[in-house]
Design a protein around this motif. Structure first.
Motif, PDB file in Angstrom:
ATOM      1  N   PRO A 222     -10.286 -20.926 -36.450  1.00 25.91           N
ATOM      2  CA  PRO A 222     -10.355 -20.253 -37.756  1.00 25.91           C
ATOM      3  C   PRO A 222     -11.532 -19.277 -37.816  1.00 25.91           C
ATOM      4  CG  PRO A 222     -10.965 -22.566 -37.948  1.00 25.91           C
ATOM      5  CD  PRO A 222     -10.504 -22.357 -36.544  1.00 25.91           C
ATOM      6  N   ILE A 223     -11.215 -18.035 -38.178  1.00 23.06           N
ATOM      7  CA  ILE A 223     -12.224 -16.965 -38.140  1.00 23.06           C
ATOM      8  C   ILE A 223     -13.328 -17.198 -39.162  1.00 23.06           C
ATOM      9  CG2 ILE A 223     -10.817 -15.514 -39.669  1.00 23.06           C
ATOM     10  CD1 ILE A 223     -11.912 -13.073 -38.245  1.00 23.06           C
ATOM     11  N   ALA A 224     -12.934 -17.703 -40.350  1.00 16.31           N
ATOM     12  CA  ALA A 224     -13.927 -17.865 -41.425  1.00 16.31           C
ATOM     13  C   ALA A 224     -15.003 -18.854 -40.987  1.00 16.31           C
ATOM     14  CB  ALA A 224     -13.245 -18.341 -42.695  1.00 16.31           C
ATOM     15  N   HIS A 225     -14.570 -19.931 -40.311  1.00 19.76           N
ATOM     16  CA  HIS A 225     -15.533 -20.947 -39.893  1.00 19.76           C
ATOM     17  C   HIS A 225     -16.513 -20.342 -38.888  1.00 19.76           C
ATOM     18  CE1 HIS A 225     -17.228 -24.759 -38.741  1.00 19.76           C
ATOM     19  NE2 HIS A 225     -17.015 -24.445 -37.474  1.00 19.76           N
ATOM     20  N   ALA A 226     -15.970 -19.595 -37.910  1.00 18.31           N
ATOM     21  CA  ALA A 226     -16.830 -19.036 -36.855  1.00 18.31           C
ATOM     22  C   ALA A 226     -17.864 -18.082 -37.457  1.00 18.31           C
ATOM     23  CB  ALA A 226     -15.970 -18.298 -35.829  1.00 18.31           C
ATOM     24  N   VAL A 227     -17.394 -17.174 -38.338  1.00 21.34           N
ATOM     25  CA  VAL A 227     -18.299 -16.137 -38.866  1.00 21.34           C
ATOM     26  C   VAL A 227     -19.299 -16.746 -39.845  1.00 21.34           C
ATOM     27  CG1 VAL A 227     -18.414 -14.008 -40.203  1.00 21.34           C
ATOM     28  CG2 VAL A 227     -16.616 -14.302 -38.496  1.00 21.34           C
ATOM     29  N   LEU A 228     -18.814 -17.592 -40.765  1.00 19.93           N
ATOM     30  CA  LEU A 228     -19.719 -18.125 -41.794  1.00 19.93           C
ATOM     31  C   LEU A 228     -20.728 -19.113 -41.198  1.00 19.93           C
ATOM     32  CD1 LEU A 228     -17.273 -18.524 -44.818  1.00 19.93           C
ATOM     33  CD2 LEU A 228     -18.884 -16.699 -44.355  1.00 19.93           C
ATOM     34  N   ALA A 229     -20.301 -19.862 -40.164  1.00 15.54           N
ATOM     35  CA  ALA A 229     -21.255 -20.780 -39.519  1.00 15.54           C
ATOM     36  C   ALA A 229     -22.387 -19.968 -38.890  1.00 15.54           C
ATOM     37  CB  ALA A 229     -20.537 -21.602 -38.458  1.00 15.54           C
ATOM     38  N   MET A 230     -22.023 -18.857 -38.264  1.00 13.24           N
ATOM     39  CA  MET A 230     -23.052 -18.000 -37.647  1.00 13.24           C
ATOM     40  C   MET A 230     -23.978 -17.420 -38.725  1.00 13.24           C
ATOM     41  SD  MET A 230     -22.585 -14.598 -35.306  1.00 13.24           S
ATOM     42  CE  MET A 230     -21.593 -13.657 -36.443  1.00 13.24           C
ATOM     43  N   VAL A 231     -23.377 -16.995 -39.841  1.00 10.95           N
ATOM     44  CA  VAL A 231     -24.172 -16.410 -40.930  1.00 10.95           C
ATOM     45  C   VAL A 231     -25.183 -17.441 -41.440  1.00 10.95           C
ATOM     46  CG1 VAL A 231     -24.006 -15.733 -43.368  1.00 10.95           C
ATOM     47  CG2 VAL A 231     -22.526 -14.662 -41.665  1.00 10.95           C
ATOM     48  N   CYS A 232     -24.713 -18.675 -41.666  1.00  8.86           N
ATOM     49  CA  CYS A 232     -25.599 -19.699 -42.233  1.00  8.86           C
ATOM     50  C   CYS A 232     -26.700 -20.105 -41.253  1.00  8.86           C
ATOM     51  CB  CYS A 232     -24.795 -20.925 -42.646  1.00  8.86           C
ATOM     52  SG  CYS A 232     -23.662 -20.533 -43.982  1.00  8.86           S
ATOM     53  N   GLN A 233     -26.366 -20.106 -39.955  1.00  7.44           N
ATOM     54  CA  GLN A 233     -27.373 -20.526 -38.975  1.00  7.44           C
ATOM     55  C   GLN A 233     -28.369 -19.416 -38.663  1.00  7.44           C
ATOM     56  OE1 GLN A 233     -25.240 -21.702 -35.528  1.00  7.44           O
ATOM     57  NE2 GLN A 233     -24.946 -23.798 -36.199  1.00  7.44           N
ATOM     58  N   LYS A 234     -27.858 -18.205 -38.497  1.00  5.53           N
ATOM     59  CA  LYS A 234     -28.682 -17.152 -37.909  1.00  5.53           C
ATOM     60  C   LYS A 234     -29.321 -16.206 -38.922  1.00  5.53           C
ATOM     61  CE  LYS A 234     -28.285 -18.467 -33.797  1.00  5.53           C
ATOM     62  NZ  LYS A 234     -29.488 -18.985 -33.154  1.00  5.53           N
ATOM     63  N   LEU A 235     -28.750 -16.095 -40.121  1.00  5.96           N
ATOM     64  CA  LEU A 235     -29.312 -15.126 -41.060  1.00  5.96           C
ATOM     65  C   LEU A 235     -30.258 -15.818 -42.035  1.00  5.96           C
ATOM     66  CD1 LEU A 235     -26.277 -12.775 -41.703  1.00  5.96           C
ATOM     67  CD2 LEU A 235     -28.164 -12.500 -40.135  1.00  5.96           C
ATOM     68  N   PRO A 236     -31.311 -15.107 -42.465  1.00  2.00           N
ATOM     69  CA  PRO A 236     -32.329 -15.758 -43.290  1.00  2.00           C
ATOM     70  C   PRO A 236     -31.886 -15.941 -44.741  1.00  2.00           C
ATOM     71  CG  PRO A 236     -32.876 -13.452 -42.939  1.00  2.00           C
ATOM     72  CD  PRO A 236     -31.637 -13.716 -42.145  1.00  2.00           C
ATOM     73  N   SER A 237     -32.480 -16.931 -45.399  1.00  3.02           N
ATOM     74  CA  SER A 237     -32.247 -17.097 -46.836  1.00  3.02           C
ATOM     75  C   SER A 237     -33.266 -16.218 -47.569  1.00  3.02           C
ATOM     76  CB  SER A 237     -32.447 -18.560 -47.221  1.00  3.02           C
ATOM     77  OG  SER A 237     -33.827 -18.847 -47.222  1.00  3.02           O
ATOM     78  N   PRO A 238     -33.103 -16.023 -48.889  1.00  2.44           N
ATOM     79  CA  PRO A 238     -34.076 -15.188 -49.616  1.00  2.44           C
ATOM     80  C   PRO A 238     -35.511 -15.708 -49.504  1.00  2.44           C
ATOM     81  CG  PRO A 238     -32.127 -15.561 -50.958  1.00  2.44           C
ATOM     82  CD  PRO A 238     -31.961 -16.410 -49.749  1.00  2.44           C
TER      83      PRO A 238
END
Length: 1128
Positions: free
Chosen positions: A350-366
């Motif tokens: 599932p594409i959503a899982h792959a992309v969103l998991a990467m976003v949550c792990q690798k991109l910073p929070s505010p």
């Protein structure tokens, strides 16, 4: 995941650590909106079958028709992973170069971004642009390589070829990131060097060592994209699948029995597996081994595609059962293999899982905002963070903390305003009915149905009315009436009066600190607001209510009326928004034009302005079809100006309303908006107004037939010059070397001016530093007015000296000696690419010194006259003699300016000197002291009768009849500059686009034909590795670019599409006034020189548009007899 309730979102907004603000950036048509669709469908907002077809974020009709995104829009998504719940504010942005301003507005309010790259096309021009924008805003990128299915289906690559192709794309992107990083490190090193001012002897050696040290010390490993770091995902958004390496590492660690950590490091790269030894080794190509990525991942995907596309039912069933998936009967029976593919792949990967998991792990929070980014946001103009007042510097901690306590200052940045139909606002929507109301309506409908059956005869007339009523939520019933009243009372007052389809503006914003609450009073800081000024006017620790504060320029006070959660096409009402969230704010349209900073403390500086990649260059004049509708047009243009971050609205001196846009597609969208949304009237649009500049060049060495200019040419030129000199009015002397001498109408002052072309590099430096020149000008004027000089900061001072040093470096040679020190002004508008140099002996003034040191009597006497001369120069550079366009790259040298009458009279006798002084001083009302002296002198003069008295009095009357001397000086200076220009070879300067075209080999010839037909020239052409696509780089005049994209598409059957970005100004080599003079030219071009002169064509077009005189014959070359039979 199911559709989430609003309460859940509100709850998650409070947990700042689990918020991710991200935008999707890419080149046009690389699949941003399709990817966004897949992510939205994971939240159940749209059906997964429609993902990719619906393009949910493209809510405008023209976006759906053209198939490109034109505005950035936001949506909030939920994602749960390992018992943690995340709120993801996703912003979809346009990829078309015309709308790159929308990308800037999106990037500013995000903390991270997803860069999408097409696996076939690779890195394109706009990919580079968006990467640079993300880099400039200090936001962290992750990479999605999209359209992998095209490698299988279209290019028919083997897994091994696909792997090397993907590796290539990654290398290209990392090279781009590396370039950005290196330039940053080198800039910082240069700054450190200028600060330390090291020992000059050991400089070269130190530099080399420093450079490497600078790059080695700074850790750049986190910047680069690599699947083993987990910041790259491979997807096919249209088929609904995507994977990161982690997914496969987890599966294979169980199957093969190798640790997951080892697999994560080795699944990407040249490693292969030795199954006997259960070891992973480096690939030895000679043995023909396949890398792990090919063997374990790509081959599986390839075999799945192969089975489905060949409709191998047994193999498909085997794959589905081995993967433990379920395929519905509808998909299994479907004739289109794509349906089966997306059914299998979207379950398996599932594409959503792959992309969103990467976003949550690798991109910073505010919470992880970097100090560097905060400092950059808070420093506007030439200020540095250290130069800000201490109250302002204290706000940095609030930014970093991102706290939601009541004491935390509220800081919100509005990046753009967008228009929404008033009916779409949540407070204007009819509220959902309760269970009791639904039951009552059902009962009423049953009664009506019974009555209808009873009165069968009147069935037809009765049926139409009640049924219609029932369908339209029956207005007869009492309850609905109550509902409707309630809805009306909730709506803002203007909506019912203005009609249903009124546009309201909502601010697209983000809370950086504090909690935004409905009804809170807050300061709106315009881009020019200065906290320093406020703190000077208001005493420290003020506790007055907001309304009683003194008026400070560029600051207003407003109330946050409505707060909205942005959900793509929908809006949801919110009561408060915690820090770190993206939100919509209603009710700011009277306070914010395009972007603004909102803050509860006035010591906050306005954020640094957004940087736009594409400068608006395409201008059109707009007028209503019916002149009576002019007020609607003016109002509509104001609204359009507010709704679009990039568009500019001007009213020219001629009274035309001009729209300035970034390109053709952008222009079309603005005009559609104006007609259908904002003005709602029929408008007529002029041909595009193309900007030109005027300049002069060195005299040519060869003539038009490439003959060296010999004596015969000289003779002809002298004849020509004599003709031209006869046109010059009396009182103007032009020397052979182009020195023009003119006297003011009252014969009191004489000016000698010469025009010289500036070297290209100098013009470029002047253009790049226009902001610096502007701040120098502000500084000089504040010095002249005697204000405090504390405003200049050391960094600014350094920049000014650096700028001066660059000019000195390029203006070398005998004729430029001491020029830089004598620069008196820049123009037009005091910050343009032309300079005025003062070589007069009496009065030394330059932009570098200001008038700080010189306060002698001599200087004050000359100051006002000097201002008049500078103003004359500004007017001359604003509209040149060829077609009233601004000048560029011209240096006017004021060789001498003598007030000869003054000098003579001063030498003669005192009385004459006094009276001529009176004539000079009389118009200057600004300075009381000199004029008082003047009156005294007048009395003295009157009390001493002399034979020269009457003639002097006559002369003073003569001076007065020409108006004040300052005005005469302005006019004389302007005319002198124009004649000085005409004494040199004049040229037009055209605006140029760089044009990137991607085309396949078979249509190359047609592309070249279109480019050369439109006066363009190709700079380079290269073939993209692994494809049959050529990338052509060309330059094209803006004047020839209209309809260029359409023509290329038509001629190449849609196989080539160009991207135009404004690049630079370029001199058109042909002389617009050229006529054949030598025998060779007569032989070659004929007496009439029929071949059209490009520069003359442009010049005449501009002159016609401006209503200036155009020299053209109505009947030209009437030698051919056109008889009736010929015409048939």
């Amino acid at each position: 995941m199911v559709l989430n309730s609003l309460d859940k979102m509100i709850q998650l907004q409070k947990n700042t650590a689990n918020i991710r603000n991200i935008c999707v950036l890419a080149h046009v048509d690389h699949g941003k909106t399709t990817l966004a669709d897949c992510l939205i469908s994971s939240n159940g907002i749209i059906s997964s079958r429609l993902a990719g077809k619906l393009r949910y974020m493209d809510s405008r009709e023209d976006e759906q028709v053209r198939g490109i995104t034109m505005k950035s829009s936001a949506i909030s998504l939920l994602y749960a992973k390992d018992k943690e719940e995340y709120l993801i504010n996703l912003i979809d942005s346009p990829g078309h170069v015309d709308f790159s301003s929308e990308v800037s507005t999106a990037v500013r309010i995000c903390d991270g971004c997803i860069i999408v790259v097409d696996a076939v096309e690779g890195v394109c021009p706009q990919t580079q642009a968006v990467l640079r924008q993300a880099w400039l805003e200090n936001i962290r990128p992750v990479l999605v390589i999209n359209k992998i299915d095209r490698l299988i289906v279209e290019l028919k690559f083997t897994p091994q070829e696909a792997y090397s192709h993907l590796k290539n794309i990654l290398e290209q992107i990392n090279a781009l990131t590396g370039t950005l990083f290196t330039s940053k490190v080198l800039e910082e090193r240069a700054e450190r060097e200028t600060e330390s001012q090291g020992n000059p002897n050991s400089d070269p050696g130190e530099q080399v060592y420093d450079w490497s040290a600078g790059l080695e010390d700074t850790d750049d490993s986190h910047l680069y994209f690599s699947p083993d770091q987990g910041n790259v995902v491979f997807t096919s958004a249209v088929d609904g699948w995507g994977f990161g390496i982690e997914h496969f590492a987890k599966i294979y660690s169980q199957k093969i029995g190798i640790k997951k950590e080892v697999l994560l490091k080795t699944l990407w790269g040249d490693y292969y597996i030795n199954m006997k030894a259960k070891k992973i080794m480096k690939v030895d190509q000679a043995k023909g081994k396949k890398p792990l990525f090919v063997q374990l991942i790509l081959e599986n995907i390839w075999s799945l595609y192969d089975a489905v596309l060949k409709k191998d039912k047994e193999k498909i069933d085997k794959i589905v059962t081995s993967l433990g998936l379920k395929m519905g009967a509808r998909e299994a029976r479907h004739s289109d293999p794509k349906v089966q593919l997306s059914a299998i792949c979207s379950q398996w990967l599932p594409i959503a899982h792959a992309v969103l998991a990467m976003v949550c792990q690798k991109l910073p929070s505010p919470l992880d905002i970097t100090a560097e980014r905060v400092e950059k946001l808070m420093c506007t103009g030439s200020h540095t963070f250290d130069s800000l007042p201490p109250e302002t510097q204290a706000l940095k901690a609030a930014f970093m903390k991102c706290g939601s306590e009541d004491t935390a200052p509220v800081i919100i940045f509005v990046s753009k305003m967008f228009a929404v139909d008033a009916k779409a606002l949540p407070q204007n929507k009819p509220r959902p009915l309760t269970q009791e109301e639904i039951a009552q309506r059902r009962e009423r409908a049953r009664q009506r149905h019974a009555e209808k059956l009873a009165a069968v005869q009147g069935q037809a007339p009765v049926e139409s009315a009640p049924d219609g009523g029932a369908l339209a939520s029956s207005p007869e019933g009492e309850d609905p009436k109550g509902d409707e009243q309630q809805v009306e009372s909730m709506t803002p007052a203007p909506v019912p009066q203005e009609g249903n389809n009124q546009e309201t503006f909502i601010a697209f914003a983000r809370v950086f600190s504090g909690v935004a609450r409905r009804g809170k009073k807050i300061f709106v800081l315009g881009p020019k607001y200065s906290p320093v000024e406020f703190l000077q006017r208001v005493p420290l620790g003020f506790s007055a209510p907001l309304d009683d504060l003194p008026a400070v320029p560029h600051m207003a006070c407003c109330t946050l009326e409505h707060l909205y959660l942005l959900m793509g096409r929908e809006l949801e009402d919110l009561e408060e928004v915690p820090p770190g969230n993206v939100l919509g704010i209603g009710g700011l349209q009277d306070f914010v034009l395009k972007s603004a900073t909102l803050c509860s403390l006035p010591s906050c500086p306005p954020f640094i302005p957004l940087s736009f990649e594409a400068a608006p260059i395409v201008r059109v004049a707009v007028e209503p079809k019916h002149p009576s509708e002019m007020p609607q047009l003016v109002k509509g243009m104001k609204l359009l100006n507010q709704a679009d971050p990039c568009v500019q609205i001007l009213i020219q001196e001629t009274g035309e309303h001009v729209l300035v846009t970034a390109g053709e597609v952008h222009l079309q969208r603005c005009l559609d908006d104006l007609k259908e949304r904002f003005a709602k009237i029929q408008i007529s649009v002029s041909e595009p107004i193309i900007p030109f500049r005027e300049t002069i060049t060195k005299p040519p060495k060869v003539d038009m037939v490439n003959e060296e200019i010999g004596k015969q040419q000289k003779v002809a030129v002298i004849h020509q010059m004599k003709d031209e000199q006869s046109k010059i009015p009396e009182g103007v002397q032009v020397d052979s070397d182009g020195l023009v001498t003119m006297t003011t109408p009252n014969k009191l002052a004489t000016l000698s001016v010469r025009a010289m072309p500036l070297p290209e590099e100098v013009t470029q430096i002047l253009e790049e530093n226009s902001d610096l020149i502007r701040s120098m000008e502000q500084l000089t004027s504040s010095l002249n007015e005697g204000k405090n000089t504390q405003m200049i900061h050391q960094k600014t001072q350094e920049k000014i000296w650096e700028f001066k040093r660059k000019l000195e470096q390029h203006l070398t040679g005998r004729k430029w000696r001491n020029t830089v020190d004598q620069i008196w002004s820049f123009g037009p508008r005091k910050c343009g690419p032309n300079i005025l140099v003062n070589k007069g002996e009496d009065f030394q003034n330059s932009v570098w010194t200001g008038l700080a040191g010189t306060t002698s009597k001599e200087a004050s006497r000359y100051r006002d006259m000097g201002n008049s001369i500078v103003n004359g120069f500004q007017l001359a550079t604003l509209s040149g003699p060829m077609c009233e366009e601004p000048l560029m790259g011209v240096c006017f040298v004021l060789e001498k300016w003598d007030l000869n009458e003054f000098e003579e009279q001063r030498a003669g006798d005192e009385q004459n000197e006094e009276q001529s002084d009176l004539v000079r001083e009389e118009p200057e009302e600004g300075e009381p002291c000199p004029s008082r002296d003047g009156n005294q002198e007048l009395q003295d003069g009157a009390s001493q009768p002399s034979e020269k008295g009457p003639s002097r009095r006559g002369e003073s009357a003569l001076a007065n009849c020409y108006g004040p001397l300052s005005g005469q000086l302005i006019a004389t200076m302007k005319e002198a500059c124009r004649y000085a220009l005409q004494a040199k070879p004049q040229r037009l300067v055209a605006a140029m686009y760089t044009c990137d075209i991607m085309a396949t080999g078979d249509v190359l010839g047609r592309v070249y034909a279109v480019v050369s037909k439109r006066e363009g020239r190709v700079l380079q052409e290269e073939m993209k590795e692994g494809t049959d696509v050529f990338i052509i780089k060309a330059v094209l005049p803006v004047a020839e670019s209209f309809g260029f994209a359409d023509e290329i598409r038509k001629r190449t059957s849609g196989l080539a599409s160009p991207q135009l970005v404004f690049s630079h100004w370029e001199i058109i080599p042909s002389d617009p006034f050229w006529v054949p003079t030598t025998e060779e030219e007569y032989l070659h071009f004929g007496e009439k020189a029929d071949s059209e002169n490009q520069a003359r064509k442009y010049m005449n077009a501009v002159r016609k548009r401006k209503g200036l005189y155009v020299e053209e014959k109505i009947v030209e070359h009437a030698e051919k007899q056109r008889t009736l039979s010929k015409n048939k």
